[in-house]
Design a protein around this motif. Sequence first.
Motif, PDB file in Angstrom:
ATOM      1  N   LEU A 435       0.738  -0.871   0.053  1.00 30.49           N
ATOM      2  CA  LEU A 435       0.105  -0.190   0.133  1.00 30.49           C
ATOM      3  C   LEU A 435       0.931   1.577  -0.146  1.00 30.49           C
ATOM      4  N   ASP A 436       2.124   1.710   0.341  1.00 36.03           N
ATOM      5  CA  ASP A 436       3.564   2.457   0.805  1.00 36.03           C
ATOM      6  C   ASP A 436       3.439   2.810  -0.786  1.00 36.03           C
ATOM      7  N   PHE A 437       3.632   1.376  -1.460  1.00 31.36           N
ATOM      8  CA  PHE A 437       4.630   1.624  -2.617  1.00 31.36           C
ATOM      9  C   PHE A 437       3.330   2.418  -3.646  1.00 31.36           C
ATOM     10  N   GLU A 438       2.559   1.684  -3.472  1.00 30.90           N
ATOM     11  CA  GLU A 438       1.043   1.879  -4.470  1.00 30.90           C
ATOM     12  C   GLU A 438       0.886   3.328  -4.404  1.00 30.90           C
ATOM     13  N   LEU A 439       1.146   4.204  -2.967  1.00 26.83           N
ATOM     14  CA  LEU A 439       0.481   5.478  -2.722  1.00 26.83           C
ATOM     15  C   LEU A 439       1.816   6.110  -3.343  1.00 26.83           C
ATOM     16  N   SER A 440       2.835   5.866  -2.991  1.00 22.51           N
ATOM     17  CA  SER A 440       4.730   6.249  -3.543  1.00 22.51           C
ATOM     18  C   SER A 440       4.229   6.655  -5.113  1.00 22.51           C
ATOM     19  N   LYS A 441       3.985   5.478  -5.571  1.00 16.80           N
ATOM     20  CA  LYS A 441       3.946   5.215  -7.078  1.00 16.80           C
ATOM     21  C   LYS A 441       3.222   6.388  -7.638  1.00 16.80           C
ATOM     22  N   ALA A 442       1.561   6.066  -7.190  1.00 12.25           N
ATOM     23  CA  ALA A 442       1.045   7.062  -7.242  1.00 12.25           C
ATOM     24  C   ALA A 442       0.947   8.879  -7.732  1.00 12.25           C
ATOM     25  N   MET A 443       2.182   9.484  -6.130  1.00  4.51           N
ATOM     26  CA  MET A 443       2.182  10.597  -6.203  1.00  4.51           C
ATOM     27  C   MET A 443       3.389  10.486  -7.590  1.00  4.51           C
ATOM     28  N   LYS A 444       4.092   9.759  -7.642  1.00  2.21           N
ATOM     29  CA  LYS A 444       5.313   9.871  -8.392  1.00  2.21           C
ATOM     30  C   LYS A 444       4.515  10.282  -9.656  1.00  2.21           C
ATOM     31  N   LYS A 445       3.501   9.574 -10.209  1.00  3.03           N
ATOM     32  CA  LYS A 445       2.622   9.996 -12.166  1.00  3.03           C
ATOM     33  C   LYS A 445       1.870  11.186 -11.316  1.00  3.03           C
ATOM     34  N   ASP A 446       1.733  11.145 -10.296  1.00  2.00           N
ATOM     35  CA  ASP A 446       0.825  13.072 -10.252  1.00  2.00           C
ATOM     36  C   ASP A 446       2.145  13.839 -10.726  1.00  2.00           C
TER      37      ASP A 446
END
Length: 674
Positions: A435-446
């Motif tokens: 969940l941490d990684f998916e959140l960081s991935k979404a933030m980086k894409k954003d």
Amino acid sequence: MDQDRFMKLVSELTLGKRLPDVIYLHRSALEYIADELSKFTYLIAKAGQIDDEHWNVVKYYRKDFRLSYLHYPLFFDDSYPALERSSTVDLRSTTKREMDYSKAENPPILHRKELFVHPDHPEYENFITLTQEGETAGLYENHKIIGFRDSWYRLINQSGYALVDGRLFRQAALQTGDQAQVDRHKTAIQRHSLSAPMKSLSKHGYLDGTFSVFDYGCGLGDDLCELEAHGIDVAGWDPAHRPDADIFSADIVNIGFVINVIEDREERIEALMRAYELAGKVLVISAMLASDSFIQRFRPYKDGVITSRNTFQKYYAQSELQAFIEQTLEENAIAIAPGIYYVFRDKLQEQSFLSNRQLRHHQWKQLTQRPVNSLSKMQVLIGQNTELCERFWQVCLELGRLPASDEFEGYANIVEVFGSSKRLFDVLNAGAASLDFELSKAMKKDDLIVYFALALFGKRKPYTRLADGLKRDVKALFGTYKEVQERARHALFEVSDVQKIYSACKTAYENLSASVMDEQHSLTIHRGFLEELPQILRIYVGCAVQLYGELDEVSLIKIHIQSGKVSLMVYDEFDESPLPLLLERIKIKMRDQDVDFFDYVDGYAPQPLYLKSKLIDSSFSYYEKQMSFDRRLQRLVPSIQGLLGPGNIELQRLLAEQGKVAKGYRFYSIKKTG
């Protein structure tokens, strides 16, 4: 007053320099604290026969029934004043102890003087400048060694600085012929002795040995010694101390605190241009900053002043320094810190630097805190290499993807121990950690979509290739460059959709810890919450900022939902005053790509900002007292319901009708005469 009452009043103090056991306060600030404690302080001084001329700082004990009256004769004249005498009154035993430091060879001294006075004090801003200089020089990193004069001066010298007229200067910038050469063993120089611009380079990863460095105006060469000790390819030249040294081109050129000591403006411009020509990737420019009130203490000379050492100094304001750099080099100057700017010659480097600035950083849970029911072979290896795995995982979270071999220092160790980085990643990314990684991935894409959208809006020239880090980001997160460009273009076009802007503003209003929304017309936020906005609003405001410039002086941002405009508001003493006054409003018309400036200094009744607590949260140190002030103000003037209201003069009249006057964060009763 008994002990319990005393300790309660002391615990409620919102002013002063706070330490675990004591609070220090300058006498000028006593009028802003509780009347009961203020009167008690003067009463005890009188009862203890402590003359007014023998104290100007009071020390309140938080856990004892004691006060100390301290005398710093040069509190306002010396940047770091020495203690001359102290009188401590023990109210439990009714005894007094006096100490005389007037003949002490190494007396105690004060730092951070802005904490001792009220923010309304005329010297407050100067005190803040002094503290910022010390912090930039790294002098406050070990607070245990700075309390006495000799150790403080020794630390200043060891850090490569000198005190001139109470201000910190790099020794290299004091172009005095009689100054002795300082020889330091390379390995003995502490990191905090690096100059502020070199520290900024280290912070942003430019001193990892990958880049060559040339110090243009290196003075005595203290920075050179430190960088050489780290194996960095570095050279330097100085007209006074190293005039015969060769002048080289380098990836990074630093012209640190040089332009401010050149009295001839044309020569100053020539030095800046020459340094820029030497820079392969980035030029670092720094200069001394100071307020007008501080500059007025010196004898004017040309566009600067003459110091007591008969040296020239050209003090700048932050915006003035940026304007000088950009007008001289005709390039964009990126503010890094007060008095420090980068100008990139390598636009790929600039691209990488700016994209990294869009990244948001969060604290993540430690991997070692995840519950483990059984230990597999991989888990045993992870347990044996906890620190390596933790660093690897943090880099994965920062990047939103697997790091390449040159993006993680311990990559070879990962391969040696675990076989491959992908194998380790799959284990670490199991369970709750995913969940941490998916959140960081979404933030980086954003973040990347925001970056590329703003690049499209700015009509930047297309690059023939992306920086390596961006290439990897695009491939891992979007697949192709065409895809991210398409997503960015779509996101940029969406800012013209009024309904989507409204929905995003409504979402922001519901989720931000502080904001004000005016139905379907506008959303107002403090600039500190800008990165927490939804993607479409980050792009919306980012486009406006590209038309205007840096937000250094801006307090509030107002997003106009219907009209395609963004307003930036600059307030006088936003963080110091409960009712800051509007100085300037900048209206950016996105559809016309035009900027209007409205100045409210001369010829206008100053407009206060009301109910400021609606725009800040508990991360602001003064939040609670602002809340209290706003509640009291609304009780006294019920017509105040929003950010706008009566002008300053009208407000004073309305308060006077209630028999009150506002001073700082408090309301006082008006004494009736006759």
